[in-house]
Each structure stands twice: as C-alpha cells, then as structure tokens.
Design a protein around this motif. Structure first.
Motif, mmCIF file in Angstrom:
data_model
loop_
_atom_site.group_PDB
_atom_site.id
_atom_site.type_symbol
_atom_site.label_atom_id
_atom_site.label_comp_id
_atom_site.label_asym_id
_atom_site.label_seq_id
_atom_site.Cartn_x
_atom_site.Cartn_y
_atom_site.Cartn_z
ATOM 1 N N TYR A 16 -74.463 62.128 -72.123
ATOM 2 C CA TYR A 16 -75.298 63.141 -72.774
ATOM 3 C C TYR A 16 -75.268 62.949 -74.283
ATOM 4 N N GLY A 17 -76.301 63.465 -74.932
ATOM 5 C CA GLY A 17 -76.346 63.434 -76.381
ATOM 6 C C GLY A 17 -75.236 64.286 -76.977
ATOM 7 N N ALA A 59 -78.170 58.883 -77.472
ATOM 8 C CA ALA A 59 -78.737 59.595 -76.329
ATOM 9 C C ALA A 59 -79.403 60.890 -76.793
ATOM 10 N N GLU A 60 -80.651 61.074 -76.421
ATOM 11 C CA GLU A 60 -81.376 62.282 -76.817
ATOM 12 C C GLU A 60 -81.255 63.376 -75.765
ATOM 13 N N LYS A 61 -80.903 62.980 -74.566
ATOM 14 C CA LYS A 61 -80.744 63.945 -73.480
ATOM 15 C C LYS A 61 -79.770 63.350 -72.473
ATOM 16 N N GLN A 62 -79.937 63.669 -71.218
ATOM 17 C CA GLN A 62 -79.140 63.043 -70.166
ATOM 18 C C GLN A 62 -79.639 61.624 -69.968
ATOM 19 N N GLU A 63 -78.741 60.641 -70.094
ATOM 20 C CA GLU A 63 -79.146 59.237 -70.014
ATOM 21 C C GLU A 63 -78.377 58.518 -68.910
ATOM 22 N N LEU A 64 -79.112 57.807 -68.059
ATOM 23 C CA LEU A 64 -78.493 57.016 -67.001
ATOM 24 C C LEU A 64 -78.040 55.671 -67.562
ATOM 25 N N LEU A 65 -76.782 55.292 -67.264
ATOM 26 C CA LEU A 65 -76.234 54.020 -67.733
ATOM 27 C C LEU A 65 -76.018 53.068 -66.567
ATOM 28 N N TYR A 70 -74.000 59.089 -65.901
ATOM 29 C CA TYR A 70 -74.829 59.683 -66.949
ATOM 30 C C TYR A 70 -73.982 60.097 -68.146
ATOM 31 N N GLN A 79 -73.661 48.809 -69.216
ATOM 32 C CA GLN A 79 -73.817 49.636 -70.417
ATOM 33 C C GLN A 79 -72.612 50.559 -70.599
#
Length: 337
Positions: A227-228, A252-258, A225, A262
């Motif tokens: 983060y923004g 990323a606007e929040k916590q993003e799974l990659l 993950y 990616q």
C-alpha cells in the motif's frame, strides 16, 4: 343610664362582628393562597414532566467533518452499513448496533463483543434497505465509500452519517461515536493514551529500526499487495512512528499487486503479513505457498526470522483508532530489543 348601657352593648357587638369578619377574610385569603400554591405546584410538576419528555424524545445537532446532522437526544438503536471502520471503533466504546455488516452471511469473530444484539443488514457494499427500515434505527452509520444513490436511499430511512474511510480522520471518527453515545470522555481518553504510547514507541523504534526496512504486505486473492504510505497500517508505520519509507511503498498510489520478484527486490528487514482465508477464497493455502517459495525465502526478513503474520486480526482496516491501538501494542511487543 339606660341609653349609655345600650350604646355600650352596641359597640361591643359591632366589635365582635368586625372580628369575626376579619377572621373569615383571613381564612379565605389563606385558602386562596393555598389553592394558588397547589395550582402552581401542579403546573410545575406538569411542566417538569413535559420538559423530561421533550428531553427524551428531542433532538440535537452533531457536527462531523464540517457537516451538521440532527440526531435524537439519546440514541439506543444504531445501524452500521458499509463502514467496517465504525464497527471497529464501536468495539472500543462498547456500542452494540441493532443492525450490522456481515461477511459471507455471518459476523466476523473480531466483532463478537458488539454484535450480540445485532441482525445482519447485508454485506459490506450491499445494504439491505428493507431490513434496515424494519429495525427502526435512530441513526445510520454509512460509509464515505458509498455512492450518492445509496446514501440517498439510506437518508430516506433515517439520519445517515457517512463514516470516513480515510485514515487521517481516525480521531474525528472516534469522537463522533463518543458524541453519539455520550462517551466523549472515553473517546478522548483513548486518543490521548494512544498518543502517549506512540511517543514512547518512537524512542524504541529509533534505537532498533532506524536503519531497517520495515514493510507490511497483505495477501489477497493469492497475491502479495503493498500500500501507499498514506494507506492501511502504513500511516502508523511511516507517518507516526517515522520509519523510513521504502521506494516501492513511496511509489504506490493505492493497493498495488507485486510479483514475487518485485517483492524480493524490496528486500525488507522486518516483514509483517496480513492474511485471511476469507480474502483468499479460491486459494486458502496462498500463505503457505508464498512462504515456501525460494525467492521469498531469500529476503533478509525471512533469513533473520523477522517475519510476523497477523499480529492483529487480518480483517482490521488499518486506519481506525481500534486498528492503531491494537497494531501499535502488538508491533512494540515484536520489536522490543
């Protein structure tokens, strides 16, 4: 002659009687004055005791993020529920709550220094209201993440202050704890020291990392993950140290799974990984699996041996005074030329 003698004796006797009367009056006045002074002293003593008792059992008003809260003049019994941020900052000011958050039924090791007198009041998002009530708190530090219904129930028990989870409020958070505990000077000193250290760190960063992509990821539930730029430790990395924000982080606007692909596309030059088995209960070997993945091994940070795992406790929230102080210190130890 006889009349003159009698008149003289009468005059002498009248003078003696007058003198005696004057002495009795003076003695009486002195006695009255003494009694008055004693009464006044007693009243003052009683008044002093009353004032002291009022001070000890009285209240005061603290203002936090634009809202006033009435709290006891002296606070000894804190309960922290929902706000790991408050628990982190309590480490800095050596505040020992009587009730605090557990994880999996126990206090995390990072809070060992302040939970020696604490009892569990539930997990992070599930406060035990009956337990909190039984601890007779003088103030409750809740969380801005709580729903209104939860905060309302807590307010029925005692004054509840929703401790902010927003990283930009880190100074206000620490100063709130300082005011509640009477340690305002210590809180202000910690903030000033951090800012001074930050200015020194910028000089080093500008020399060693100005052309590098620095990324911090968190492994949760077996995934990678990011983060923004305004979340987690990124407020320190990009907002305060001024490092270049990678495109993926900016998006990323929040916590993003990659996905692994990616992540590899970001191709960081310096990589910080936060990993806790508690956050990966179904795959405690997640970190080793990621590190052994050929795609992961292809990124610059891995090839240049610039990967750093858990430079601070993996449960650290990132945006608190405690997290910032600890991370900046560890970060500078790693990037020193």
């Amino acid at each position: 002659m006889k009349k003159a003698t009698i008149l003289l004796l009468s005059t002498i006797m009248l003078g003696m009687l007058a003198a005696c009367g004057g002495q009795n009056n003076t003695s009486g006045e002195a006695q009255s004055a003494g009694q008055a002074a004693q009464t006044k002293t007693t009243e003052n003593a009683a008044s002093g005791e009353t004032a002291s008792a009022t001070a000890e059992s009285g209240t005061r008003t603290v203002n936090y993020l634009g809202t006033d809260y009435e709290v006891p003049a002296q606070i000894d019994r804190y309960v922290i529920t929902g706000a790991l941020e408050a628990m982190e900052d309590s480490i800095l000011l050596d505040i020992h709550p009587v009730g605090a958050i557990t994880s999996g039924g126990k206090f995390p090791d990072m809070f060992a220094s302040i939970t020696d007198q604490a009892e569990s009041i539930g997990e992070k998002i599930t406060p035990n209201f009956e337990k909190i009530l039984s601890l007779k708190p003088q103030v409750i530090l809740g969380s801005t993440k709580f729903e209104a219904a939860v905060l309302d129930k807590l307010k029925q028990i005692q004054t509840t202050i929703p401790y902010s989870h927003v990283a930009t409020n880190w100074e206000a958070n620490l100063m709130l704890l300082g005011e509640l505990s009477g340690k305002q000077d210590k809180a202000a000193e910690l903030i000033q020291t951090y800012k001074s250290d930050l200015e020194q760190a910028k000089l080093t960063v500008n020399e060693t990392l100005k052309d590098k992509k620095v990324v911090l990821v968190r492994i949760r539930d077996g995934g990678i993950y990011i983060y923004g730029p305004d979340l987690y430790f990124n407020t320190l990395l990009y907002g305060e140290l001024g490092l270049t924000v990678p495109d993926a982080v900016a998006a990323a606007e929040k916590q993003e799974l990659l996905s692994m692909e990616q992540f590899a596309a970001i191709n960081p030059d310096v990589l910080f990984i936060q990993f806790s088995e508690d956050e990966n209960p179904d795959n405690t070997a997640a970190l080793k699996e990621i590190e052994s993945n050929p795609i992961f091994q292809s990124v610059n940070a891995v090839k240049e041996k610039q990967v750093y795992v858990n430079i601070v406790d993996p449960l650290a929230q990132g945006g608190t005074a405690y997290s910032k102080i600890q991370f900046l210190k560890a970060f500078m130890e790693k990037v020193q030329p």
